[in-house]
Design a protein around this motif. Structure first.
Motif, PDB file in Angstrom:
ATOM      1  N   MET A   1     -14.600 -44.592   5.873  1.00 13.61           N
ATOM      2  CA  MET A   1     -16.009 -44.848   5.732  1.00 13.61           C
ATOM      3  C   MET A   1     -16.307 -46.328   5.941  1.00 13.61           C
ATOM      4  O   MET A   1     -17.271 -46.666   6.612  1.00 13.61           O
ATOM      5  CB  MET A   1     -16.466 -44.384   4.350  1.00 13.61           C
ATOM      6  CG  MET A   1     -17.932 -44.582   4.096  1.00 13.61           C
ATOM      7  SD  MET A   1     -19.074 -43.876   5.290  1.00 13.61           S
ATOM      8  CE  MET A   1     -18.561 -42.212   5.323  1.00 13.61           C
ATOM      9  N   CYS A   3     -14.685 -48.410   7.711  1.00 10.64           N
ATOM     10  CA  CYS A   3     -14.530 -48.727   9.126  1.00 10.64           C
ATOM     11  C   CYS A   3     -15.802 -48.390   9.891  1.00 10.64           C
ATOM     12  O   CYS A   3     -16.253 -49.164  10.736  1.00 10.64           O
ATOM     13  CB  CYS A   3     -13.344 -47.953   9.701  1.00 10.64           C
ATOM     14  SG  CYS A   3     -13.038 -48.300  11.434  1.00 10.64           S
ATOM     15  N   VAL A   4     -16.411 -47.251   9.590  1.00 14.81           N
ATOM     16  CA  VAL A   4     -17.672 -46.856  10.234  1.00 14.81           C
ATOM     17  C   VAL A   4     -18.754 -47.891   9.938  1.00 14.81           C
ATOM     18  O   VAL A   4     -19.507 -48.294  10.831  1.00 14.81           O
ATOM     19  CB  VAL A   4     -18.106 -45.450   9.750  1.00 14.81           C
ATOM     20  CG1 VAL A   4     -19.532 -45.138  10.157  1.00 14.81           C
ATOM     21  CG2 VAL A   4     -17.150 -44.398  10.265  1.00 14.81           C
ATOM     22  N   GLY A   8     -20.678 -50.426  12.511  1.00 10.61           N
ATOM     23  CA  GLY A   8     -22.133 -50.497  12.512  1.00 10.61           C
ATOM     24  C   GLY A   8     -22.652 -51.913  12.398  1.00 10.61           C
ATOM     25  O   GLY A   8     -23.651 -52.276  13.016  1.00 10.61           O
ATOM     26  N   VAL A  16     -21.026 -48.449  19.013  1.00 12.08           N
ATOM     27  CA  VAL A  16     -21.877 -47.712  18.076  1.00 12.08           C
ATOM     28  C   VAL A  16     -22.333 -46.403  18.704  1.00 12.08           C
ATOM     29  O   VAL A  16     -22.323 -45.356  18.051  1.00 12.08           O
ATOM     30  CB  VAL A  16     -23.077 -48.579  17.629  1.00 12.08           C
ATOM     31  CG1 VAL A  16     -24.009 -47.784  16.732  1.00 12.08           C
ATOM     32  CG2 VAL A  16     -22.593 -49.830  16.907  1.00 12.08           C
ATOM     33  N   MET A  19     -19.539 -43.911  18.636  1.00 14.39           N
ATOM     34  CA  MET A  19     -19.340 -43.416  17.282  1.00 14.39           C
ATOM     35  C   MET A  19     -20.387 -42.340  16.959  1.00 14.39           C
ATOM     36  O   MET A  19     -20.049 -41.282  16.418  1.00 14.39           O
ATOM     37  CB  MET A  19     -19.448 -44.591  16.303  1.00 14.39           C
ATOM     38  CG  MET A  19     -19.104 -44.282  14.902  1.00 14.39           C
ATOM     39  SD  MET A  19     -19.041 -45.757  13.859  1.00 14.39           S
ATOM     40  CE  MET A  19     -20.723 -46.370  13.954  1.00 14.39           C
ATOM     41  N   VAL A  24     -20.394 -38.791  14.089  1.00 17.40           N
ATOM     42  CA  VAL A  24     -20.326 -39.437  12.778  1.00 17.40           C
ATOM     43  C   VAL A  24     -21.567 -39.135  11.932  1.00 17.40           C
ATOM     44  O   VAL A  24     -21.455 -38.990  10.710  1.00 17.40           O
ATOM     45  CB  VAL A  24     -20.088 -40.963  12.908  1.00 17.40           C
ATOM     46  CG1 VAL A  24     -21.321 -41.695  13.365  1.00 17.40           C
ATOM     47  CG2 VAL A  24     -19.603 -41.529  11.587  1.00 17.40           C
ATOM     48  N   LEU A  28     -21.631 -37.712   8.137  1.00 18.79           N
ATOM     49  CA  LEU A  28     -22.277 -38.447   7.053  1.00 18.79           C
ATOM     50  C   LEU A  28     -23.319 -37.591   6.342  1.00 18.79           C
ATOM     51  O   LEU A  28     -23.470 -37.672   5.131  1.00 18.79           O
ATOM     52  CB  LEU A  28     -22.917 -39.732   7.581  1.00 18.79           C
ATOM     53  CG  LEU A  28     -21.958 -40.810   8.078  1.00 18.79           C
ATOM     54  CD1 LEU A  28     -22.731 -41.977   8.667  1.00 18.79           C
ATOM     55  CD2 LEU A  28     -21.042 -41.279   6.968  1.00 18.79           C
ATOM     56  N   GLU A  35     -25.333 -42.179   2.848  1.00 14.30           N
ATOM     57  CA  GLU A  35     -24.406 -42.830   3.776  1.00 14.30           C
ATOM     58  C   GLU A  35     -25.047 -43.047   5.143  1.00 14.30           C
ATOM     59  O   GLU A  35     -24.762 -44.030   5.820  1.00 14.30           O
ATOM     60  CB  GLU A  35     -23.121 -42.014   3.909  1.00 14.30           C
ATOM     61  CG  GLU A  35     -22.304 -41.903   2.642  1.00 14.30           C
ATOM     62  CD  GLU A  35     -21.752 -43.233   2.165  1.00 14.30           C
ATOM     63  OE1 GLU A  35     -21.607 -44.167   2.970  1.00 14.30           O
ATOM     64  OE2 GLU A  35     -21.451 -43.334   0.974  1.00 14.30           O
ATOM     65  N   LEU A  39     -25.558 -46.683   6.921  1.00 13.04           N
ATOM     66  CA  LEU A  39     -25.190 -47.019   8.291  1.00 13.04           C
ATOM     67  C   LEU A  39     -26.381 -47.615   9.041  1.00 13.04           C
ATOM     68  O   LEU A  39     -26.236 -48.606   9.754  1.00 13.04           O
ATOM     69  CB  LEU A  39     -24.662 -45.791   9.032  1.00 13.04           C
ATOM     70  CG  LEU A  39     -24.334 -46.003  10.511  1.00 13.04           C
ATOM     71  CD1 LEU A  39     -23.240 -47.057  10.687  1.00 13.04           C
ATOM     72  CD2 LEU A  39     -23.926 -44.692  11.159  1.00 13.04           C
TER      73      LEU A  39
END
Length: 88
Positions: A1, A3-4, A8, A16, A19, A24, A28, A35, A39
């Protein structure tokens, strides 16, 4: 999480987008709506994107949220959090 969220914040547009295209947002939404909002905030305040890119990616996030939600109420809640921030 984490890392995401880092991608971002620091990521370039291509990273991005990849992803987001990789699913993703759906993951989420399954975890927690907050979440997705987190992001979106990371993108907004991040250093890797131009303002125009931030707006375009926020639109893409909103589209993916609408696709991933199972109910209109859930969708409305997440969209509101993304657009105006989550409530305490």
């Amino acid at each position: 999480m984490e890392c995401v969220m880092e991608i971002g914040y620091f990521g370039r547009k291509e990273a991005v987008e990849a992803m987001i295209e990789g699913g993703v947002i759906g993951r989420l939404v399954e975890r927690r709506s907050s979440e997705v909002a987190r992001l979106a905030v990371q993108l907004e305040v991040g250093e890797g994107l131009r303002q125009r890119e931030k707006r375009a990616l926020k639109q893409l996030i909103l589209e993916r949220v609408r696709q991933a939600c199972v109910s209109h109420a859930e969708c409305a809640t997440i969209v509101a959090e993304v657009l105006w921030g989550s409530s305490p």
